[in-house]
Design a protein around this motif. Structure first.
Motif, PDB file in Angstrom:
ATOM      1  N   ASN A  27      -6.607  36.881  -3.933  1.00  0.00           N
ATOM      2  CA  ASN A  27      -5.863  38.105  -4.232  1.00  0.00           C
ATOM      3  C   ASN A  27      -6.663  38.901  -5.257  1.00  0.00           C
ATOM      4  N   PHE A  28      -6.268  40.154  -5.467  1.00  0.00           N
ATOM      5  CA  PHE A  28      -6.994  40.994  -6.421  1.00  0.00           C
ATOM      6  C   PHE A  28      -6.794  40.478  -7.844  1.00  0.00           C
ATOM      7  N   ALA A  63     -15.089  40.464   8.312  1.00  0.00           N
ATOM      8  CA  ALA A  63     -14.653  41.667   9.038  1.00  0.00           C
ATOM      9  C   ALA A  63     -13.494  42.331   8.305  1.00  0.00           C
ATOM     10  N   ALA A  64     -12.551  41.511   7.819  1.00  0.00           N
ATOM     11  CA  ALA A  64     -11.421  42.060   7.072  1.00  0.00           C
ATOM     12  C   ALA A  64     -11.890  42.681   5.757  1.00  0.00           C
ATOM     13  N   ALA A  65     -12.871  42.053   5.119  1.00  0.00           N
ATOM     14  CA  ALA A  65     -13.397  42.579   3.857  1.00  0.00           C
ATOM     15  C   ALA A  65     -14.074  43.929   4.067  1.00  0.00           C
ATOM     16  N   ARG A  66     -14.847  44.047   5.125  1.00  0.00           N
ATOM     17  CA  ARG A  66     -15.519  45.322   5.400  1.00  0.00           C
ATOM     18  C   ARG A  66     -14.515  46.422   5.730  1.00  0.00           C
ATOM     19  N   GLN A  67     -13.430  46.038   6.370  1.00  0.00           N
ATOM     20  CA  GLN A  67     -12.393  47.021   6.694  1.00  0.00           C
ATOM     21  C   GLN A  67     -11.721  47.524   5.427  1.00  0.00           C
ATOM     22  N   GLY A  68     -11.464  46.631   4.491  1.00  0.00           N
ATOM     23  CA  GLY A  68     -10.964  47.043   3.184  1.00  0.00           C
ATOM     24  C   GLY A  68      -9.549  47.575   3.173  1.00  0.00           C
ATOM     25  N   ILE A  69      -8.675  47.048   4.017  1.00  0.00           N
ATOM     26  CA  ILE A  69      -7.274  47.474   4.061  1.00  0.00           C
ATOM     27  C   ILE A  69      -6.387  46.293   3.660  1.00  0.00           C
ATOM     28  N   TYR A  70      -5.469  46.537   2.695  1.00  0.00           N
ATOM     29  CA  TYR A  70      -4.687  45.454   2.126  1.00  0.00           C
ATOM     30  C   TYR A  70      -3.216  45.834   2.003  1.00  0.00           C
ATOM     31  N   ASN A  71      -2.361  44.803   2.070  1.00  0.00           N
ATOM     32  CA  ASN A  71      -0.938  45.025   1.825  1.00  0.00           C
ATOM     33  C   ASN A  71      -0.585  44.592   0.406  1.00  0.00           C
ATOM     34  N   ARG A  72       0.685  44.730   0.036  1.00  0.00           N
ATOM     35  CA  ARG A  72       1.084  44.438  -1.339  1.00  0.00           C
ATOM     36  C   ARG A  72       0.876  42.965  -1.717  1.00  0.00           C
ATOM     37  N   TYR A  73       0.846  42.088  -0.720  1.00  0.00           N
ATOM     38  CA  TYR A  73       0.672  40.669  -1.018  1.00  0.00           C
ATOM     39  C   TYR A  73      -0.673  40.397  -1.690  1.00  0.00           C
ATOM     40  N   SER A  74      -1.660  41.214  -1.405  1.00  0.00           N
ATOM     41  CA  SER A  74      -2.973  41.045  -2.032  1.00  0.00           C
ATOM     42  C   SER A  74      -2.954  41.409  -3.510  1.00  0.00           C
ATOM     43  N   PHE A  75      -1.850  42.031  -3.961  1.00  0.00           N
ATOM     44  CA  PHE A  75      -1.700  42.403  -5.368  1.00  0.00           C
ATOM     45  C   PHE A  75      -0.584  41.594  -6.023  1.00  0.00           C
ATOM     46  N   ARG A  76      -0.399  40.353  -5.563  1.00  0.00           N
ATOM     47  CA  ARG A  76       0.759  39.566  -5.988  1.00  0.00           C
ATOM     48  C   ARG A  76       0.639  38.980  -7.379  1.00  0.00           C
ATOM     49  N   ASN A  77      -0.485  39.164  -8.035  1.00  0.00           N
ATOM     50  CA  ASN A  77      -0.715  38.572  -9.361  1.00  0.00           C
ATOM     51  C   ASN A  77      -0.034  39.410 -10.441  1.00  0.00           C
ATOM     52  N   PHE A 121      -0.838  40.833 -14.437  1.00  0.00           N
ATOM     53  CA  PHE A 121      -1.698  41.942 -14.029  1.00  0.00           C
ATOM     54  C   PHE A 121      -0.854  43.032 -13.374  1.00  0.00           C
ATOM     55  N   SER A 122      -0.983  44.260 -13.853  1.00  0.00           N
ATOM     56  CA  SER A 122      -0.260  45.396 -13.273  1.00  0.00           C
ATOM     57  C   SER A 122      -1.198  46.171 -12.358  1.00  0.00           C
ATOM     58  N   PRO A 123      -0.917  46.211 -11.051  1.00  0.00           N
ATOM     59  CA  PRO A 123      -1.876  46.786 -10.105  1.00  0.00           C
ATOM     60  C   PRO A 123      -1.805  48.297  -9.957  1.00  0.00           C
ATOM     61  N   GLN A 124      -0.776  48.935 -10.515  1.00  0.00           N
ATOM     62  CA  GLN A 124      -0.547  50.339 -10.171  1.00  0.00           C
ATOM     63  C   GLN A 124      -1.715  51.246 -10.530  1.00  0.00           C
ATOM     64  N   HIS A 125      -2.318  51.024 -11.700  1.00  0.00           N
ATOM     65  CA  HIS A 125      -3.460  51.852 -12.092  1.00  0.00           C
ATOM     66  C   HIS A 125      -4.580  51.763 -11.061  1.00  0.00           C
ATOM     67  N   TYR A 126      -4.874  50.565 -10.609  1.00  0.00           N
ATOM     68  CA  TYR A 126      -5.957  50.376  -9.646  1.00  0.00           C
ATOM     69  C   TYR A 126      -5.588  50.953  -8.277  1.00  0.00           C
ATOM     70  N   TYR A 184      -8.244  53.624  -7.105  1.00  0.00           N
ATOM     71  CA  TYR A 184      -9.282  53.140  -6.195  1.00  0.00           C
ATOM     72  C   TYR A 184      -8.816  52.894  -4.757  1.00  0.00           C
ATOM     73  N   PHE A 185      -7.584  53.232  -4.442  1.00  0.00           N
ATOM     74  CA  PHE A 185      -7.067  53.010  -3.090  1.00  0.00           C
ATOM     75  C   PHE A 185      -6.390  54.264  -2.551  1.00  0.00           C
ATOM     76  N   THR A 186      -6.344  54.325  -1.228  1.00  0.00           N
ATOM     77  CA  THR A 186      -5.634  55.400  -0.541  1.00  0.00           C
ATOM     78  C   THR A 186      -4.530  54.781   0.310  1.00  0.00           C
ATOM     79  N   PRO A 187      -3.263  55.181   0.113  1.00  0.00           N
ATOM     80  CA  PRO A 187      -2.180  54.637   0.937  1.00  0.00           C
ATOM     81  C   PRO A 187      -2.356  55.055   2.406  1.00  0.00           C
ATOM     82  N   THR A 188      -1.977  54.185   3.309  1.00  0.00           N
ATOM     83  CA  THR A 188      -2.031  54.489   4.742  1.00  0.00           C
ATOM     84  C   THR A 188      -0.614  54.700   5.268  1.00  0.00           C
ATOM     85  N   SER A 189      -0.534  55.216   6.466  1.00  0.00           N
ATOM     86  CA  SER A 189       0.775  55.468   7.077  1.00  0.00           C
ATOM     87  C   SER A 189       1.501  54.173   7.434  1.00  0.00           C
ATOM     88  N   GLN A 190       0.776  53.059   7.474  1.00  0.00           N
ATOM     89  CA  GLN A 190       1.378  51.765   7.793  1.00  0.00           C
ATOM     90  C   GLN A 190       1.899  51.031   6.549  1.00  0.00           C
TER      91      GLN A 190
END
Length: 419
Positions: free
Chosen positions: A63-64, A134-148, A152-157, A161-167
């Protein structure tokens, strides 16, 4: 299972025969073959089939900003470099295994947050799993990857450094993506990443615990080879007992488990050395007893520098300890503990046995008993670097800073003398 052990260095007990069995059953089903023998023949004949089985047993836990203390230390280290790092020099960092990319991207974000210009560093992510890469190169993550979120507060990052997707997921932005490259690799290979490196910093956390003994030794060889002199190595807590304290020194960083590379590896060559426990210089354990004649690095033979000590292992005793260690490395800790106790009744002055006893207690989570065993080692052999290091880590874990500083000073004096 032997194929997995051979090709990826896997200690089957670290994953469990049940999990391996499920992967094999699923592989047989997907292949359309009738039985185990036919599937085994296919694995031997087809690299693609073997690759599929390896993918099925890889443990993709990540996780991040996992273990935030490591990234806090990384940030402090980069800030401390200041003017000592030449402006033309690119800081090179390796994340191995990188899994689906959370760790190398966390490293890149940490370096950016520390004020490094994006063009001044490069992060390489390496993993044996092509699916994870392949998943790393794609670079798309859900909230579970920020479960720490406990430390750790993920909102700043997420905002920076991220763009929300429609999914409802998050895509890593191009600023970070441009600084991270991904490559296939297996740290247990004789020579891992022959065309990459050297690196200023390596993150290799919670991988060695899945390797059998010889694969772990090759991995440690590769880590040392890939690091620049004075480079930093971040490990997992469960792996700290495998570090050779004559080649790495533990830094004062509670919960970060970071080491600095020291002197050159003896007789470093293009192929990983293969040696017995008595002769390999990076193995854990008590210094081996000198043979009747020993060979120097220049190939000259000299008489032994000292007579045998009370810690000498005689009449197959070393072989007995090797068997006990094999049980421990295979995850059979209770049996290893029982046999170690039996061994110590016959060899009550064996520092090597007490060291092994401490490591078994440590693996079981019995820190107090482990500390007693390591203290006994130092009574029998005051210059045992491994026992000193174990006690140092235990003191740091319970925040006994005064004792940790005393042990660190002893280690520094010993390593300076030995190097």
């Amino acid at each position: 299972m032997a194929l997995l052990s051979q090709h990826m260095g896997l200690n089957i007990q670290s994953v469990g025969t049940t999990a391996i069995g499920r992967a094999i059953t699923q592989g047989i089903k997907l292949s359309g073959l009738k039985n185990d023998k036919a599937y085994l023949d296919q694995l031997k004949a087809s690299k693609l089939a073997l690759k599929g089985l390896i993918e099925a047993v890889v443990v993709p836990e990540t996780n991040f900003f996992r273990n935030p203390a490591s990234f806090e230390y990384l940030s402090q280290h980069v800030l401390s470099l200041g003017q000592t790092n030449p402006r033309h020099k690119t800081l090179r960092v390796l994340s191995l295994p990188c899994s689906s990319g959370e760790e190398p991207y966390s490293i890149a974000m940490t370096l950016l947050e520390a004020g490094l210009p994006s063009a001044s560093f490069q992060v390489d992510g390496v993993d044996i799993s092509t699916k994870a890469l392949a998943a790393a190169r794609q670079g798309i993550y859900n909230r579970y990857s920020f479960r720490n979120t406990a430390t750790f507060s993920p909102q700043h990052y997420l905002d920076q450094y991220f763009t929300p997707t429609s999914q409802g997921t998050y895509r890593i932005n191009n600023l970070v993506r441009a600084r991270v490259k991904f490559h296939p690799g297996n740290l247990s290979d004789a020579i891992c990443l022959p065309n990459y490196g050297p690196y200023d910093i390596i993150f290799c956390r919670n991988l060695l615990i899945y390797f059998h003994q010889s694969a772990r030794e090759r991995a440690l060889y590769n880590l040392y080879r890939l690091l620049v002199p004075n480079g930093l190595l971040f490990m997992g807590y469960a792996e700290t007992s495998h570090i050779n304290q004559r080649k790495f020194t533990s830094l004062s960083a509670p919960q970060a488990f970071v080491y600095r590379k020291l002197s050159q590896w003896p007789n470093q060559t293009k192929t990983a050395p293969v040696a017995s426990p008595q002769t390999r210089p990076w193995s854990k354990g008590i210094k081996p007893i000198q043979p009747t004649r020993r060979t120097t690095h220049q190939g000259q033979s000299n008489p032994p520098s000292q007579p045998p000590t009370p810690n000498s292992l005689k009449d197959g005793a070393l072989n007995g300890l090797a068997k006990i260690r094999a049980l421990a490395d295979g995850g059979q800790l209770t049996m290893a503990l029982e046999q170690c106790d039996v061994y110590l009744k016959k060899h009550p002055m064996s520092a090597a046995a007490y060291l092994l006893l401490g490591e078994i207690y440590h693996a079981q989570g019995s820190d107090e008993r482990a500390d007693i065993a390591f203290h006994r080692v130092l009574y029998l052999q005051p210059d045992c670097v491994e026992a000193l290091t174990h006690r140092l880590l235990l003191c740091e874990r319970k925040a006994d800073h005064a004792a940790a500083n005393r042990l660190r000073q002893r280690l520094e004096r010993l390593t300076q003398t030995n190097d």
